[in-house]
Structures are given as C-alpha cells and as structure tokens.
Design an enzyme around this catalytic site. Structure first.
Site, PDB file in Angstrom:
ATOM      1  N   ARG A 117       1.057  -1.180   0.111  1.00  0.00           N
ATOM      2  CA  ARG A 117      -0.063  -0.124   0.061  1.00  0.00           C
ATOM      3  C   ARG A 117       0.847   1.300   0.077  1.00  0.00           C
ATOM      4  NH1 ARG A 117      -3.102  -3.362   3.239  1.00  0.00           N
ATOM      5  NH2 ARG A 117      -2.384  -2.425   5.310  1.00  0.00           N
ATOM      6  N   ASP A 134       6.399 -14.533  19.203  1.00  0.00           N
ATOM      7  CA  ASP A 134       7.203 -13.551  18.386  1.00  0.00           C
ATOM      8  C   ASP A 134       8.627 -14.005  18.454  1.00  0.00           C
ATOM      9  OD1 ASP A 134       5.094 -11.681  17.809  1.00  0.00           O
ATOM     10  OD2 ASP A 134       5.546 -10.541  19.501  1.00  0.00           O
TER      11      ASP A 134
END
Length: 175
Positions: free
Chosen positions: A96, A161
C-alpha cells in the site's frame, strides 16, 4: 560480514530476527518512524527499555517517514545498496505504501525480502491482528499454561514472536 540489512521490524518478531543477524556480523540499519518504533514507545510507560535495547544492540539507526514521498525515496536508495530487507508489518502494508517486494525488486533484483507475519501472507487468517498473545491463543500455547480450573494464561515470554523471529532469520539465511 559484508551483508547490509534494512530493518523495518517492530516489537519482537522482526527485531529479534535482525538482532540475530547483527550478532552474526551483518550491518543492520534499524529504520524507525519519527515517533520511534512501537517497542521504544512502550518503554516510556510499560518499562520495555531493556527489551528494546537488547533487540536493537549492534544496529545503526535511521528515521524515515514511509508515508511521504521523500521517506519512500530514501528507503529505495538504501535498498539499492542493501542485501536484505526485513519487515513485519500487517500483510499488504508495504504494498500500500508502494515499497513492497515487487516494487523493491525493481530497485534491487538481488534483494532478499524477509516478511514476518502472525498468520501468513495469503492464508484465511492473514488479516487477523497478530500480537504474541493472540498467536499464543490461536496456536494452542495457552491451552497448556495456567491452571486446569481457570481460564487460559499467556506464557510468560513472547514465545510466538521469538519463535517467528528465529524462523524468519533461518529462512533469510537459507536464501
């Protein structure tokens, strides 16, 4: 040695991957927005100064605003001379902004583009918000922590993570 990494990682996943690269001898350039990476901002309120320092040791720092033409231009300039770019934004965020893999490989065809995400880039859950807590829940980690007669409990460290960062590091090093 001789490897330059542009690090757009945030919180633990991406920064742990690039921390491993820095410790292995790569030149890692940590890119932050003007306000600082999210974990740095947590340090003011939540006491994350030590994790931020640890995950970003042996790195150089630069500030870019990727929402501006100038910031994207500077990123492209860095990527032209880099070997690796690492990011763990939400899937599609870099596209984007006009600086996703397809756009950056035009600038540097040999670039290794490492992208971490909680649920993959193309699967049915790709748009789910992915923080360690949510990934622990979805992966079943929380089903084996805590007490049998109480609700599930998050594992102490950010296991998912860090595991994700470790696997991202392995994939990039293999490439």
């Amino acid at each position: 040695q001789g490897i330059t990494v542009v690090d757009l990682g945030q919180i633990y996943n991406g920064p742990y991957c690039t921390f491993l690269m820095a410790m292995a001898g790569a030149r890692v350039i940590k890119i932050e927005s003007k306000g600082g990476e999210h974990l740095r901002r947590r340090s003011v309120v939540g006491g994350a100064a030590l994790p931020f320092a640890m995950l970003n040791s042996n790195k150089s720092f630069a500030t870019l605003d990727l929402k501006t033409d100038r910031g994207r231009e500077l990123l492209r300039s860095m990527v032209a001379r880099a070997d690796v770019l690492v990011e763990n934004f939400a899937p599609g965020a870099m596209d984007r902004l006009g600086v996703g893999y397809e756009a950056l490989r035009v600038v540097n065809p040999r670039l290794i583009y490492g992208a971490g995400s909680g649920y993959g880039r193309s699967g049915p859950n790709r748009n789910y918000p992915a923080m360690d807590l949510t990934v622990q829940a979805m992966a079943g980690v929380m089903s084996v922590t805590g007490f049998a007669d109480r609700p599930p409990v998050k594992a102490g460290p950010a296991l998912c993570d860090f595991f994700g960062g470790t696997h991202l590091y392995g994939r990039i090093m293999t490439a």
